[in-house]
Motif scaffolding. Structure first.
Motif, short mmCIF file in Angstrom:
data_model
loop_
_atom_site.label_atom_id
_atom_site.label_comp_id
_atom_site.label_asym_id
_atom_site.label_seq_id
_atom_site.Cartn_x
_atom_site.Cartn_y
_atom_site.Cartn_z
N THR A 94 6.14 12.42 11.13
CA THR A 94 6.24 10.96 10.69
C THR A 94 4.81 10.63 10.47
OG1 THR A 94 6.01 10.93 13.22
CG2 THR A 94 8.07 10.65 12.36
N GLY A 95 4.70 9.23 10.20
CA GLY A 95 3.46 8.92 9.71
C GLY A 95 3.05 9.20 8.32
N PHE A 96 1.76 9.52 8.07
CA PHE A 96 0.97 10.04 6.94
C PHE A 96 0.62 11.34 7.08
CE2 PHE A 96 2.33 5.40 6.10
CZ PHE A 96 2.75 5.47 4.62
N ARG A 97 0.99 12.38 6.10
CA ARG A 97 0.26 13.44 6.25
C ARG A 97 -0.65 13.69 5.18
NH1 ARG A 97 4.54 18.70 6.48
NH2 ARG A 97 3.02 20.50 6.79
N GLU A 98 -1.59 14.67 5.28
CA GLU A 98 -2.63 14.92 4.04
C GLU A 98 -2.11 15.94 3.18
OE1 GLU A 98 -7.03 14.24 4.24
OE2 GLU A 98 -6.61 16.22 5.21
N PHE A 99 -2.13 15.66 2.13
CA PHE A 99 -1.73 16.69 0.91
C PHE A 99 -2.82 17.14 0.03
CE2 PHE A 99 2.67 17.70 1.04
CZ PHE A 99 3.24 16.88 2.32
N SER A 135 -8.00 14.06 -8.42
CA SER A 135 -8.31 15.41 -9.11
C SER A 135 -7.72 16.46 -8.25
CB SER A 135 -9.69 15.65 -9.55
OG SER A 135 -10.24 14.50 -10.16
N VAL A 136 -7.70 17.80 -9.02
CA VAL A 136 -7.29 19.03 -8.39
C VAL A 136 -8.25 19.04 -7.08
CG1 VAL A 136 -7.29 21.42 -8.51
CG2 VAL A 136 -6.10 19.88 -10.24
N GLY A 137 -7.87 19.66 -5.83
CA GLY A 137 -8.66 19.89 -4.71
C GLY A 137 -9.03 18.27 -3.82
N ASP A 138 -8.48 17.28 -4.49
CA ASP A 138 -8.58 15.99 -3.79
C ASP A 138 -7.32 15.93 -2.73
OD1 ASP A 138 -10.84 15.26 -4.95
OD2 ASP A 138 -10.00 13.78 -6.36
N THR A 139 -7.54 15.03 -1.68
CA THR A 139 -6.17 14.81 -0.78
C THR A 139 -5.39 13.50 -1.02
OG1 THR A 139 -7.75 13.92 0.91
CG2 THR A 139 -7.30 16.27 0.91
N LEU A 140 -4.39 13.43 -0.57
CA LEU A 140 -3.61 12.31 -0.52
C LEU A 140 -2.76 12.11 0.66
CD1 LEU A 140 -2.82 9.94 -2.92
CD2 LEU A 140 -0.82 11.62 -3.54
N LEU A 141 -2.66 10.96 1.08
CA LEU A 141 -1.55 10.73 2.11
C LEU A 141 -0.03 10.42 1.91
CD1 LEU A 141 -4.16 8.64 4.49
CD2 LEU A 141 -3.46 11.14 4.96
N LEU A 142 0.71 11.22 2.39
CA LEU A 142 2.09 10.80 1.94
C LEU A 142 3.06 10.77 3.25
CD1 LEU A 142 3.28 13.78 -0.56
CD2 LEU A 142 2.14 11.43 -0.91
N SER A 143 3.97 9.79 3.09
CA SER A 143 4.96 9.91 4.31
C SER A 143 6.14 10.82 3.84
CB SER A 143 5.58 8.52 4.76
OG SER A 143 6.15 7.90 3.59
N ALA A 144 7.08 11.20 4.74
CA ALA A 144 8.00 12.35 4.55
C ALA A 144 9.29 11.48 3.70
CB ALA A 144 8.54 12.47 6.07
N PRO A 145 9.67 12.60 2.68
CA PRO A 145 10.67 11.86 1.80
C PRO A 145 11.83 10.91 2.45
CG PRO A 145 10.28 14.33 1.47
CD PRO A 145 9.64 13.87 2.96
N ALA A 146 12.33 10.07 1.75
CA ALA A 146 13.15 8.78 2.01
C ALA A 146 13.93 8.61 0.93
CB ALA A 146 12.34 7.84 2.65
#
Ligand code: FAD
Ligand code: HEM
Length: 404
Positions: free
Chosen positions: A152-157, A246-257
């Motif tokens: 839940t919430g935002f996870r780092e990818f 860019s490749v190697g950077d991170t992005l915050l995602l919430s779970a699929p909905a």
């Protein structure tokens, strides 16, 4: 359960809401952000500028008033909105804040017509509707966290690959930064990204459909750059992802909905129609249909302005070459000289009903996604053809609009 008296009062306000609904929701947002500026980190302020969010909320409140005796009739709509709320991180404690500001906006816009009786009835009705949302969303939060690899919430990818798919669309392959398991999803679902874009005070949340099949290893999103024009600023998040992620950077995602999902239980022919970047949820569905239902007849029609903005061409060609059950058509609005030389498109101009009838079966299940004018044309064509409502499924890449 709403009292009989208050149900009657709500029913009597239906005509007023029909006329003043958007004025109320516009006023509501002004009040909400003035008293709770932290919520600017959650709401898409560009949707506010364009009035689309005010319309969507006004329609929802109006629908609730119309169906006040039978609120279960609006449950499918509640579920669709609840998916978005869950993806954005809306929590039970937010509901009283929204309720208070909605009632204050009603009072201000309706003036003398907002009697104590009307406000009391709407206060009670809001409580009932809010409880319905909170209940559905609670279940969604539980499902998202209890699923293997869920959260839940935002996870780092981490961006594992960044692939240019066309002049305007780029795909990002995203893997969990914690190297943990990755939840499966239903083809057609989206994730929500949380971005601190350059020059923006508030964080920005946007939804992106998952454009590949569930695979336990990565999620793929494919983003169109919203370049803007002289009279229109460019899109905040899409340009930020194209230019700064860019490749190697991170992005915050919430779970699929999301509830625009491919139905593997249905048999019979299926037709996918995409316009531009609207292909993203449908690519995932197409690959799933070909893998999981090899006996099912599948037609895929993609519309683009021309070949330079047509993404994932090679992937589609390969799918068409290796699957006899797939009929694949390309429609270019304005093919370039290069497109004409290569002659790899099936039709020039727009998809119209007579052409659709020549390539698709009326008994099919139709899934479509694309710009609003494209969706309107498809929807109205299918209606004119006599395709029944339960065969028609679609997704808006923005607040729910009207196709009528
Ligand atoms: P914003 O800054 O939100 O601006 C939106 C548009 O408005 C832009 O075109 C911009 O030029 C214009 N604009 C900005 N300011 C103004 C103004 N003042 N007046 C008039 N116009 C203005 N997108 C994808 O690319 N791929 C996907 O797979 C995808 N899936 C989606 C799935 C769902 C369920 C939903 C709801 C949306 C999806 N979208 C997808 C759309 C995506 O969420 C964003 O809306 C899109 O990327 C634009 O965001 P942005 O921040 O770049 O633009
Ligand atoms: C989106 C209704 C409560 C935050 C929406 C949409 C509707 C809606 C109709 C548009 C969905 C779409 O994209 O098509 C309601 C109703 C509520 C309610 C009827 C109360 C009963 C809340 C609360 C919050 C919230 C409590 C939290 C602050 C949002 C956000 C969006 C949204 C952030 C996305 C808007 C955007 O950024 O474009 N809601 N909502 N909502 N709602 Fe709610």
């Amino acid at each position: 359960m709403l009292s009989k008296k208050n149900r009657e009062v709500i029913r009597s306000t239906v005509p007023v809401l029909e006329t003043h609904g958007e004025a109320i929701t516009t006023q509501f947002y002004q009040k909400l952000f003035a008293s709770n500026p932290q919520l600017l980190n959650v709401f898409n302020t560009v949707n506010q500028t364009q009035g689309r969010q005010q319309t969507a909320l006004a329609n929802a409140v109006y629908a609730a008033a119309v169906h006040i005796d039978n609120l279960e009739e609006i449950l499918p709509a509640v579920s669709k909105i609840a998916h978005k709320h869950r993806a954005l991180g809306v929590l039970p404690e937010h509901y009283p804040i929204v309720g208070e500001n909605l009632l204050a906006a009603m009072k201000e816009v309706l003036g003398d017509a907002a009697t104590d009786e009307v406000l009391e009835a709407w206060g009670e009705a809001y409580g009932v509707i809010a409880d319905a949302f909170i209940g559905v969303e609670h279940q969604m939060y539980q499902e998202a966290s209890s699923q293997s690899g869920g959260w839940t919430g935002f996870r780092e990818f981490v961006v594992d690959q960044k692939i240019v798919e066309s002049d305007v669309i780029t795909s990002f392959y995203l893997k969990p930064a914690d190297n943990g398991a990755l939840a499966d999803f239903q083809p057609g679902q989206y994730v929500t990204v949380k971005v601190s874009a350059p020059g923006q005070t508030n964080t920005q949340l946007r939804h992106y459909s998952l454009s590949d099949v569930p695979n336990g290893s990565y999620y793929r999103i494919s983003v169109k750059r919203e370049a803007g024009r002289e009279d229109q600023p460019s899109g905040i998040v899409s340009t930020s992802l194209h230019d700064h992620l860019s490749v190697g950077d991170t992005l915050l995602l919430s779970a699929p909905a999301g509830d625009f999902v491919f139905d593997c239980e249905t048999s019979g022919p299926v037709v996918f129609l995409s316009g531009g970047v609207g292909m993203t949820p449908l690519v995932s569905m197409l690959k799933t249909a070909l893998e999981k239902q090899p006996k099912r007849d599948v037609t895929y029609i993609h519309a683009a302005i021309n070949g330079s903005v047509h993404a994932m061409k090679d992937d589609f060609n390969q799918l068409a070459d290796t699957h006899d059950q797939l009929k694949y058509y390309i429609v270019y609005e304005r093919p370039s000289e290069e497109d004409r030389k290569r002659a790899h498109f099936s039709k020039e101009g727009f998809i119209d009903l007579s052409w659709l009838k020549s390539v698709a079966d009326k008994d099919s299940t139709f899934y479509f996604c694309g710009p609003q004018p494209f969706m309107k044309a498809i929807y109205q064509g299918l209606k004119e053809w006599g395709v029944s409502a339960d065969q028609i499924r679609y997704e808006f890449f923005g607040p729910q609009g009207s196709l009528e």
